[in-house]
Design an enzyme around this catalytic site. Structure first.
Site, PDB file in Angstrom:
ATOM      1  CE  LYS A  10      -4.444  -1.197   0.172  1.00  0.00           C
ATOM      2  NZ  LYS A  10      -5.469  -0.640  -0.746  1.00  0.00           N
ATOM      3  CB  SER A  68      -0.761  -8.155  -1.086  1.00  0.00           C
ATOM      4  OG  SER A  68      -1.677  -8.845  -0.264  1.00  0.00           O
TER       5      SER A  68
END
Length: 521
Positions: free
Chosen positions: A65, A322
């Site tokens: 992110k 991720s």
């Protein structure tokens, strides 16, 4: 699939080629770094395919992110920077915005739900330092976002969207550029987790622009599949509820930009359940000794499902890991469910006669299989109902085990796919029983090795009835079991002699206050 304009020809920026141009000039490397593309050797050997893990869990905030958040904030004009930014997030995006704010010297107000784990709230404050204020509002991300939009209007600040923004998408797209540079050889597919769709939209766009032959496969949790449903319907939809196990991708409605890009450049979206995610977490740990969060393991779960359906691939398979912002208290649940998710454990309810020798026949029916769990409480004068977990080595063994039980005239119910049994009922077997008269309760420790529990059961054949039995394998060096044995007071001395002869350390828990309150007849 070639890069092409999307249906809205008035907006030519929404093409794979335009996202590629933005990604090539993205400023992510001022704060983020190139992450490794690691070979998952154990998983590759099991699947018969070359499996590579893109380690975004290695970023400074332990997730991808940071790329999109920083790239968006780095594009702000001087007057926008002076007014500051607002963001809403339950975790990873908040940490990315906080670190970006600190590096760029921009004041950030980040709204998080009051239900956000304290470890994530603390991390946001730590990464943001003096430049970040955390506001806790509402019970869900939707509540937090509503408060963030209110503050945004009141403060005339810039909202940094977690996924539906072209600069955010371009920041995430740099992962795709790294994959192509790191692996120029034959590449069959890239598996990407999908929440709001920013990561998938970015990676899919740049890879299709450069190498349109590579398949892009999105992966979602089956109880948070907003992108899969939107693509099936041909339009964005909003889910009433989403499951929260994979909280990093628990999004009720995907973005407008991300939906359009995924609609054109993502080849398919797979759905995986909680057990499959838990099994994927363990797979990643075994290959890397790192523990991803549930959303971080989605791509590996989808990759395994894809190979199971299509067979070994003719090129490498890449899964994007991720993030690794795992809540520690989830690890017990993950370990519990990983065995079932990998089909290494079968779970049954077996009914055997309530008579001497039945346990022995039951153990013989198991053959060489190790018992992972054994729960029993006397409740019927004629039939004993056992909840049992059995270790399996390959798919199809469940049916063979069930057949072996039936061959011994035991009734059997396969509970391996029963969510109620796995999540709740396994912990609720027992309670008071009017049949458990003259019961004594003992805890035993014994060396945990294959067949150890079966050998223990094999030796438990005195003249006294077993009225309670509980065992669960937790991977420790010593197994721990709880046994209730019915013996009249006049025979307690003989019972103690028998227990000592077993050779296992034990503790008499018959006077334990919790036992007497909750279980004692």
């Amino acid at each position: 699939m070639n890069a092409k304009l999307l249906p809205n020809d008035d907006d030519p920026v929404l093409t794979a080629a335009s996202v590629l141009r933005r990604a090539e000039s993205a400023r992510v490397y001022e704060v983020a770094h190139h992450t490794a593309l690691e070979a998952a050797t154990l998983l590759s050997a099991r699947l018969g395919s070359t499996v590579l893990l893109k380690r975004e869990d290695q970023q400074p905030v332990f997730s991808f992110k940071l790329r999109g958040a920083y790239n968006r904030m780095a594009q702000l004009h001087a007057n926008e920077r002076a007014r500051g930014v607002i963001a809403a997030s339950a975790g990873n995006h908040a940490q990315g915005v906080a670190l970006a704010a600190s590096r760029l010297g921009i004041r950030a107000t980040i709204v998080m739900p009051v239900t956000a784990p304290q470890v994530k709230v603390d991390a946001v404050r730590r990464f943001g330092g003096a430049f970040t204020e955390v506001v806790l509002a509402g019970d869900s991300y939707s509540d937090a976002q509503a408060e963030a939009m209110r503050l945004c209007a009141a403060m005339n600040a810039t909202f940094v969207h977690p996924f539906d923004d072209l600069d955010v998408i371009a920041g995430q797209a740099t992962i795709g550029l790294e994959i192509l540079a790191q692996y120029p050889e034959s590449l069959h597919a890239v598996f990407v987790p999908i929440g709001g769709g920013g990561l998938a939209a970015g990676i899919a766009s740049v890879i299709k622009a450069r190498r349109p032959d590579v398949r892009i496969i999105g992966v979602q949790a089956s109880d948070a599949d907003s992108m899969a449903r939107a693509l099936d319907a041909g339009t964005r939809i909003s889910l009433n509820d989403v499951g929260l196990f994979a909280d990093g991708t628990a999004v009720k409605q995907v973005g407008a930009l991300t939906f359009s890009l995924c609609q054109h450049y993502v080849d398919e979206v797979l759905r995986v359940d909680t057990d499959a995610i838990c099994a994927a977490i363990r797979d990643i740990y075994q290959d890397t000794r790192s523990i991803p969060e549930p959303s971080g393991a989605l791509a590996v779960a989808g990759l395994k499902q894809y190979v199971a359906g299509h067979g070994p691939a003719d090129g490498a398979l890449v899964a994007v890991v991720s993030g690794a912002n795992m809540n520690f208290d989830r690890l017990r649940f993950v370990a519990e469910r990983a065995e079932v998710g990998e089909q290494r454990e079968a779970v049954f309810a077996v009914t055997i006669p309530e008579q001497r020798g039945s346990f022995h026949r039951f153990c013989n029916a198991l053959g060489q299989h190790s018992i992972t769990e054994f729960n029993y409480r006397i409740g019927d004068a004629h039939a004993a109902h056992i909840f049992v977990g059995v270790q399996t080595a390959q798919r199809g063994e469940r049916e063979a085990l069930a057949a072996a039980f039936r061959a011994n005239d035991f009734r059997v119910l396969d509970l391996t796919d029963d969510e109620l049994a796995k999540l709740h009922l396994r912990h609720m077997i027992g309670g008071r029983s009017p049949l458990a008269r003259d019961e004594r309760l003992y805890r035993f420790d014994f060396p945990e090795r294959p067949g150890a529990l079966a050998r223990f059961l094999d030796r438990m054949h005195p003249d006294w009835n077993i009225s309670l039995f509980h065992y669960r394998n937790h991977g420790a060096d010593y197994g721990r079991i709880l046994v209730g044995i019915q013996a009249p007071a006049s025979e307690h001395e003989l019972l103690r002699y028998f227990l000592s002869s077993l050779g296992y350390p034990y503790i008499d828990e018959s006077d334990n206050p919790a036992y007497r309150l909750l279980l004692c007849a």
